[in-house]
Design a protein around this motif. Structure first.
Motif, PDB file in Angstrom:
ATOM      1  N   ALA A   1      26.007  31.917 -70.069  1.00 44.96           N
ATOM      2  CA  ALA A   1      27.334  31.434 -69.683  1.00 44.96           C
ATOM      3  C   ALA A   1      27.294  30.759 -68.311  1.00 44.96           C
ATOM      4  O   ALA A   1      27.938  29.723 -68.097  1.00 44.96           O
TER       5      ALA A   1
ATOM      6  N   GLU B   1      25.603  27.233 -68.527  1.00 40.20           N
ATOM      7  CA  GLU B   1      26.463  26.140 -68.984  1.00 40.20           C
ATOM      8  C   GLU B   1      27.118  25.442 -67.796  1.00 40.20           C
ATOM      9  O   GLU B   1      27.202  24.204 -67.743  1.00 40.20           O
TER      10      GLU B   1
ATOM     11  N   ALA C   1      26.274  21.642 -66.470  1.00 39.26           N
ATOM     12  CA  ALA C   1      27.411  20.721 -66.478  1.00 39.26           C
ATOM     13  C   ALA C   1      27.720  20.180 -65.087  1.00 39.26           C
ATOM     14  O   ALA C   1      28.131  19.019 -64.937  1.00 39.26           O
TER      15      ALA C   1
END
Length: 396
Positions: A186, A189, A193
């Motif tokens: 998590a 990500e 990004a």
């Protein structure tokens, strides 16, 4: 003589300072219970010491390649492959301890004003090393509600246009928190990004309890690995703190820059210590498992003892060899006429009046807590718990 600004702004390591004070008291005959040192109390396993003796006898005492001898870098690659992450020897830089590896990484990655996200409680040297590299530490506070772990939401909220780097530590010093694979995924990500770099400090990877397993964030996906500098060493796993062997596994351009930097500072790590590290990584791991089991038993005992003390609460650490009890309920109470206002007051009283050395939570960016290392004998743990009970009982 006037010091450079960067030197004038350095704060000494609180953990090493308290450990030195405790050892000085012991040298004077004071019976100190030392919970401050992040150092295994076991001896270095015999086959590792023998490898150093053999290297010395063979005259292996000259300069080595700056990034470490080929057989050690290959052994590190094999060790990391067991974590599910593949590197080549050219991606490995061996340094004079994991702290040195961290320092090198920050020096080659940070420009003046770059922001670095630190999840508090954090290890004391991260903050100072970021400043020394010209970076700006951005502290994100975590607590027992998240198990002292950074969440994607907290991470996202801390990112600005100047954010360059995130430092992760699992298992964590000082809390013992261990990130699961899902939790790391998590975070990854957000890292990908937002185009961040992550330094993953995995020095306690072998010291896990309750059946937990270690996941390196670099193992999650190629796009995560190419943004990760993985830091580890032999100090904690093999009781080799004084041998000063740590390493970084990094994308090739970063590894080259770290090697070039090191060539102008320490040159190579200690030659005979490198041979000992090869033996550590490639030899029997029975001693590692023995130490891990013993640490788990000690954790269970000190955790139970702390939870029995009125006014003290403590999360269960999943790894490393520290407990991080909450002591906020002691603040405002009096000890021998003096009001306890913070973790430093509590740590000072414990050391001066009860000869128990602990590290105040403020050193890790976290009030109101203390850090206690259970890398000491069960007898010392029992004696220390008795003194802690005497202290708490005396409070008004």
């Amino acid at each position: 003589m006037q010091l450079a600004q960067r030197a004038a702004g350095i704060s000494p390591s609180p953990t090493l300072a308290i450990d030195a004070q405790a050892k000085a008291m012991k040298a004077k005959g004071v019976k100190v219970i030392n919970f401050s040192a992040g150092e295994p109390d076991f001896g270095t396993p015999e086959h590792i010491k023998q490898a150093a003796i053999d290297a010395l006898a063979a005259g292996f005492t000259r300069y080595t390649p700056v990034a470490g001898i080929p057989e050690l870098r290959q052994a590190i690659c094999a060790s990391l492959a067991a974590r599910g992450v593949t590197y080549e020897p050219a991606d490995i830089v061996v340094s004079c301890g994991a702290k040195h590896s961290l320092y090198n990484a920050m020096q080659v990655l940070l420009n003046a004003g770059d922001e670095v996200i630190l999840s508090a409680p954090y290890w004391v040297s991260y903050y100072e090393q970021v400043k020394l590299a010209g970076g700006v530490p951005v502290v994100v506070t975590t607590g027992p509600d998240t198990g002292f772990k950074l969440t994607p939401g907290l991470l996202e909220a801390a990112i600005t246009p100047r954010t360059r780097l995130l430092i992760l530590n699992s298992p964590c010093n000082p809390t013992g928190a261990v990130y699961s694979r899902e939790e790391l995924a998590a975070l990854a990500e957000v890292i990908v990004a937002r185009d961040l770099i992550v330094i993953s400090d995995e020095i306690y990877a072998a010291l896990l309890y309750d059946g937990l397993t270690h996941t390196s964030i670099a193992s999650l996906a190629p796009e995560v690995k190419e943004r990760t500098i993985l830091i580890d060493g032999v100090s904690k796993t093999y009781a080799m703190t004084g041998w000063r062997i740590g390493y970084a596994a990094a994308p090739r351009p970063v590894a080259k820059a770290m090697t070039d930097l090191q060539s102008h500072s320490t040159s190579n790590p200690i030659s005979i210590a490198q041979k000992a590290a090869v033996a550590a990584l490639t030899g029997s791991q029975e001693a590692v498992e023995m130490m891990r089991r013993e640490f788990e038993q000690r954790r269970n005992r000190i955790l139970a003892g702390l939870r029995e003390l009125p006014g003290i609460e403590c999360n269960q650490p999943g790894g490393a060899f520290y407990v991080f009890p909450y002591i906020g309920k002691l603040f405002g109470r009096k000890f021998r006429g003096r009001v306890l206002g913070n973790s430093t007051d509590v740590a000072t009283a414990l050391l001066n009046e009860f000869q128990v050395a602990v590290v105040p939570g403020v050193a890790f960016g976290a009030e109101p807590y203390l850090r206690l290392s259970y890398a000491t004998s069960m007898d010392q743990i029992e004696a220390g718990l008795e003194r802690l009970r005497a202290f708490v009982t005396e409070l008004e």
